[in-house]
Structures are given as C-alpha cells and as structure tokens.
Design an enzyme around this catalytic site. Structure first.
Site, mmCIF file in Angstrom:
data_model
loop_
_atom_site.group_PDB
_atom_site.id
_atom_site.type_symbol
_atom_site.label_atom_id
_atom_site.label_comp_id
_atom_site.label_asym_id
_atom_site.label_seq_id
_atom_site.Cartn_x
_atom_site.Cartn_y
_atom_site.Cartn_z
ATOM 1 N N HIS A 461 15.358 -24.628 -13.059
ATOM 2 C CA HIS A 461 14.397 -25.425 -13.420
ATOM 3 C C HIS A 461 14.603 -26.783 -13.132
ATOM 4 C CE1 HIS A 461 11.343 -26.500 -16.668
ATOM 5 N NE2 HIS A 461 12.152 -27.629 -16.719
ATOM 6 N N GLU A 462 15.903 -27.310 -13.361
ATOM 7 C CA GLU A 462 15.972 -28.626 -13.165
ATOM 8 C C GLU A 462 16.010 -28.977 -11.533
ATOM 9 O OE1 GLU A 462 15.636 -30.843 -15.421
ATOM 10 O OE2 GLU A 462 15.811 -29.340 -16.943
ATOM 11 N N HIS A 465 12.466 -29.716 -10.648
ATOM 12 C CA HIS A 465 12.318 -31.042 -10.495
ATOM 13 C C HIS A 465 12.860 -31.850 -9.558
ATOM 14 C CE1 HIS A 465 10.229 -31.110 -14.470
ATOM 15 N NE2 HIS A 465 11.215 -30.543 -15.063
ATOM 16 N N HIS A 468 10.824 -31.726 -6.381
ATOM 17 C CA HIS A 468 9.580 -32.909 -6.613
ATOM 18 C C HIS A 468 9.983 -34.092 -6.146
ATOM 19 C CE1 HIS A 468 5.608 -33.262 -9.191
ATOM 20 N NE2 HIS A 468 5.370 -33.572 -8.265
#
Length: 671
Positions: A461-462, A465, A468
C-alpha cells in the site's frame, strides 16, 4: 553559514545530510528560511508590473526552496524518530508556521494580483497545467480566507494558529500514551503464542530496556497478541489499554482537544460562508457533498453489518464451546476469528508468516514496479536519520528517477501507523528536481524480520503511494505526486495492493525464511482463498469510523464528541463485539491535522475505483498487461493533480466506477 540545513547539500542526490544535522540546527534554520520566504512573497506582492502567470503563480511556485528543505528534514524525523527536544520544537513550530502561511493567504496585495490573473485567465494563453495551477491557487487563497476583511480576517488567523497547536498536541498525546504503556509477560503468559509473536515481545522488551518480553501498543505486536493469546484476561487488559489511548485523563487526554478542534473547524467554515465544515471540506473532493459520501458508506455498511452479524454468531458459539460464558467481546473477536480461519481455511498464521520475509516483500514490490513501469532499484549507502533506514536509487533505462527510503521497524520514538511522505517532490520549475520519497511502517523488529499477510499488504500500500510520487511528471510542485483530491489519493496505493495477491508474485517471493522453499501451492491457494475472510469485521470497523468522522463535521460541532460518537454508533447498529478502527481520542487521521477530516471515507471511495481499475487489468492481458500499465502511469501516476481526478479516472478506464466491484472484492456481494 555553519548550519548544515542552510548550506548547499553536496550529498548524493542532495538528500538531507542527517549525519551533520543536530536538533539545535532546526530552530535557527527555520527562522532564516521563514524570513527568506517572506521576502520572496513580499517581492511578488509588491511588484507594480502587470501581473503575468510567470511573475505571480510561477514565482509563488519557485519561492520557499530553503523552507521546503528545512521542513522536509524536520518533519521526517519528528514523525519517525521523535525525542523530547523534537517534540518541543514541533510544539514551537506549529503556531509559527500556521501564522506564516496565514499571513501569506491574507496578503491583500498578493491576492489582488492572483485575482487579476483569474479574472483574465481566458486571455493568458496558458497550458492546461498552468490553467489548473492558477485555478487551484486562486481557490486555495479564497478558501484560506484571503477575501475576508476586518474582524473576520483576524479571527481566521487566530483559528488557524490554534488548530495548528491542537493538532500537534493531539499527536504528541497519542504518541505518549502508546510509548509509555506496556504489559510485562511471564514465561507462562507466552503459552500458546507463535514463535514470531514471542520474538517480537522479547524485542519490544529490549527496546523498552525491560527484562523479559512485553506487549506494547504497537499494532504489529498487539494485534497478533490478540489473535493468538489464549489468556482472555491478558487479551482484555491489552485491548482496554489500546482502546484507551488518548482517553486516560490527565495531560495526554485528547477528548477536550477533539471538541475544541471540531468547534474551531465549524467556525472556520462559517466564516467562509459554508453551512458546516463537511460542506467546506468536500467541495474540492470527488465526492463533492456529504450526501454522496453517506450514500457510499451506507451502501457498503448494510451488507458488511449483515456479514459481521453472521460471523459473530459463529464466533460466539466457538467461545461457548470453549466453556466461556457471556457475550463475545472486542478482545475475543480476533482470537476466535483466527481459530476459525485455521479450521475453515486450514491456514496457520504461524506456519504462514515465515514465507513473508520483509526483504523478500520489498523485493516483490520492486519487481512489480519493474514489470509494470520499467523501474530499477539499486541500494544507496548514504547517511539517514536512523540506523534502521535504508535507501535505493530508482532508475529507468539507466536514467535517475528518484531516491526511495524505507523505514520499516516499530520503535518508541516513531508515531504509530504507516505513511508515505516526500522530503522533496518532483517538479520542473524553476528547475528540474527529482523526488526523495519515504515509506515509514511499524513492523515488529526481529531476526529474521517476518511480516503478517496484513503487514505485507501495508508495505505494498505505502509503496503504491511512493510510485505516485516517483512517477510524477509535471511542471509545478503544487500539483506533483500525491497532491490530488483526498478521495483520489488512496487509489494508487490501494490499487497496488492487488499485485501482492497475484499467484506469480507470491510464488516467486514468498520464500520460507529457514528452508528457502517457495510457498507450497496448497498453502498459496489457501492464502488467496482466505483473502476475504473476516471482511465483515474489517469493513464494519472502518465504515463506522468514517461515518462518525462525517457526523462530527456535517452539522453543528458536538460539544461532547464522545457522546456524538456513541449516538452515531447506536443509530447505525454497531455490533457490540466490534469497535471503531479509530475511536475519537486516537483518531489521528481526523484530529492530527485537516488532511482526513471529514475525509476518512476516502479510503472506501478510492477502493471503489481501485477494485474497478484492477478489473481493467484482468479484462485485458492480466495483472502485468503493458497497455493497462502504460495507461495507469500516463493518466494517473504521472499526472498528479494537474487535472481533475474524475477526468483522470475516466481517461484511464473510459467511465466512472460503481460499487459492485468493491462488494465483490470484499466478498460482500449477494450470491
């Protein structure tokens, strides 16, 4: 200048020279940086030339380089490696920074030049990105109170300064409660716990300088303890301490702080002409209105609550069969759910965990990024702020893309949770700068470092980010990377979680820590088959938190947030054996700052999109389909906030999503 924060950084890729920075450097460096930034702003505002995009908006984007460097270094260590001095500095800096940025947004001369550009925007021959940056800048100033006059303007400054202080206090109180509490365990208390929990408890004891094993309030330790400890009395003690964070009375109690924050947010919204804070906050998000948010949450709440109720009946029967009378309690759910999972899916967490080695999961995330986007990761030997940290240079086709830093282990000086931040964001104005991105997690430190399946999902998940941030390709920093609508920012992170679940990824990287053998096919099938296990519980605890957050802000501010929390939970029929994922006194997403205030729903909003987006891969050539990967980078990961979020999603998918894929993905859709 001997202060390393104010010097040119001759480190590799100009990463902050943490080996030379001391806590005594931050305050004088901030003073210089603020003065420099103020002078830059005053120059832009005082110009008597005809305003142009470059002399106003472009100049604003370029201003504050030194301030960005100082704050990037400070907030990195303040969150991930705190100490009493850094906590004191954070309390000192919060009102100072709030006042500084409040003065900028209240600068009438500056706003007049921005407003002038906004009025004649159609004649400026702007690029699409420039038009977007102008709109966001103008809107941001208006929403910050730039158009206010007199007493209203003064009051807005006071509110911002006070909110900054309260948010810092909320965070530090929570950290203090988490840091100070532990429960010592005897050898008998370890009975029934898997080896990895025992090892983590001993490591936590060593970190606390305590003889023997302990349970702390770190999620990576307390959750497996609640899952595996057969001692109901110890589970209750640990759970009650976990639930009481921020609500223990005394100096670290957050309940009064939460009430004051909500009152000030309402006043702030009304000063700007909004009915309430939710209306103000959601205006700039994809959802737009509280009604749209509530509909989404309730569409998911009812099937989730029904599933949780059915699951609760099964767990209650299991508990009674164990000879335990009474109702299933919150400290019982995880324990009996784990026992049920072991039976129904024949999946033993203790047997599973050795296959999720931290280093192998990092490699798995890197491998997926390589296959999808052509990225390569090479270890970097550079000074960082803590010995646990490690760094990599990120390249593509031999060209430097970013620096990625991983800080994975729990420690008392680190606030709870997991997050991604950028010490430097990507931009091409006023000159090209590549990003420096950090993932911070709180995994139990042991040798070898093993993750739960949920931990591995958090890592992915991290890293979503981080992608991105790393793949951002815009001109202006204000729309770079994760600078997007709050209910869009979780799309890349939640979408990337799906790659962990791919059999070919687990088959290659889920390698046993001791034997080196890959995860057996039978176990792999069980892992994937159990992916929606206990999803009723997980969805209920999350959606309840989101509904309480919305209720706090969609109407008059409650004088007693705890009473309002109780009222909301009673209205929606919250199951007695499940608690909110984040009760009010520890709801840092909402009260540590404005980021997720009236916006905690955004994880679910983004999940609607991520479930639908991954279906696009499945409908194409599979999870590594190059055409879909290129579309994902082109329309979402590289564009930051340079275009409207809904427009970006439609460009990627061809349409907006519905809730159906999410319900199917969570196993909550009707058969």
């Amino acid at each position: 200048m001997t202060n390393p924060l104010l010097q040119d950084w001759d480190t590799p890729f100009e990463v902050a020279p943490f080996d030379r920075i001391t806590d005594e450097d931050f305050a004088p460096a901030l003073e210089v940086a603020l003065a420099e930034h103020k002078a830059e702003i005053d120059t832009i505002a005082a110009s008597v030339t005809e305003p142009t995009f470059d002399t106003v908006i472009g100049a604003l984007e370029a201003a504050g380089e030194t301030l960005d460097k100082v704050l990037g270094a400070f907030f990195t260590v303040a969150g991930a490696d705190s100490n009493p001095k850094r906590e004191e500095l954070q309390r000192q800096f919060s009102p100072t920074l709030a006042a500084h940025f409040s003065d900028i947004s209240a600068n009438k001369a500056l706003f007049a030049r921005i407003a002038d550009l906004w009025e004649k925007r159609d004649t400026l021959d702007l690029t699409d990105e420039q038009a977007r940056v102008l709109m966001l800048t103008h809107r941001g100033f208006v929403r910050s109170g730039a158009a206010l006059e007199g007493a209203a303007e003064d009051r807005m400054k006071e509110i911002k300064a006070r909110l900054a202080v309260l948010g810092t206090s909320f965070t530090q109180n929570l950290l203090a409660d988490e840091r100070d509490w532990y429960m010592a365990l005897s050898e008998d208390d370890l009975e029934g716990l898997p080896d990895f929990v025992v090892a983590a408890a001993h490591a936590a004891g060593a970190e606390k300088s305590v003889e023997g094993p302990v349970v702390t309030l770190s999620r990576s330790l307390i959750v497996p303890f609640l899952q595996f400890s057969p001692r109901r009395d110890l589970r209750e003690t640990a759970f009650r301490a976990w639930e009481a964070r921020g609500a223990n009375g005394g100096e670290t109690d957050n309940r009064g702080i939460a009430a004051e924050i909500l009152t000030l947010r309402e006043e702030r919204a009304k000063l700007l002409g909004y009915d309430n804070f939710a209306a103000y906050k959601l205006e700039t998000e994809m959802a737009k209105t509280p009604q749209a948010v509530r509909k989404l949450l309730m569409d998911v709440w009812e099937p989730a609550k029904a599933q949780a109720a059915a699951d609760g009946r099964v767990l209650q029967k299991m508990m009674q069969d164990d000879g335990v009378n009474g109702d299933l309690a919150p400290w019982d759910w995880r324990y009996y759910a784990e026992k049920r999972r072991a039976v129904e899916h024949d999946l033993d967490e203790a047997a599973l965990k050795p296959y999720f080695q931290l280093d192998r999961m990092i490699d798995a995330a890197f491998s997926c990024a390589a296959r999808l986007f052509g990225l390569a990761f090479q270890p970097l030997d550079i000074p960082l702020y803590h010995p646990d940290c490690r760094a990599w240079e990120v390249t593509r086709d031999g060209k430097h893309v970013a620096v990625f830093v991983g800080d994975y282990f729990a420690r008392g000086a680190k606030r709870s949770g997991a997050w991604c931040s950028a010490m430097r964001s990507q931009a091409r104005h006023p000159e090209v700068q590549t990003p420096i991105v950090i993932n911070v997690c709180n995994f139990a430190k042991a040798e070898p470092a093993l993750l739960s399946y949920d931990d591995a999902r958090t890592l992915f998940h991290e890293f979503g980010h981080a992608l991105h941030q790393m793949l951002s390709d815009v001109t202006y920093e204000s729309v770079s990377g994760t600078s997007v609508a709050r209910d869009f920012v979780e799309l890349p992170s939640q979408l990337f979680e799906h790659w962990l679940d791919q059999p070919e990824v687990l088959g290659e990287f889920a390698i046993h820590a001791e034997t080196g053998a890959p995860m057996p096919k039978e176990m792999l099938e069980k892992v994937l088959g159990a992916s929606t296990f206990d999803m009723g519980f997980q969805t209920v605890e999350y959606v309840a938190s989101a509904l309480v957050d919305l209720a706090f802000h969609d109407g008059p501010a409650p004088s007693d947030p705890m009473a309002r929390q109780t009222e909301v939970l009673e209205t929606i029929g919250m199951p007695d054996a499940i608690r909110m994922r984040h009760a009010t006194p520890q709801f840092a997403h909402v009260f540590a700052g404005d980021g997720y205030s009236s916006g905690y729903y955004s994880y679910m909003w983004s999940e609607v999109m991520d479930a639908d987006a991954f279906e696009a891969f499945k409908q194409a050539g599979g999870p590594f389909d190059p055409e879909r990967a290129n579309a994902l980078e082109t329309h979402i990961l590289s564009t930051g906030g340079s275009r409207d979020a809904a427009e970006l999603y439609v460009a990627f998918r061809g349409r907006l999503p519905g809730v159906e894929a999410l319900l199917r993905g969570r196993g909550l859709a009707a058969a």
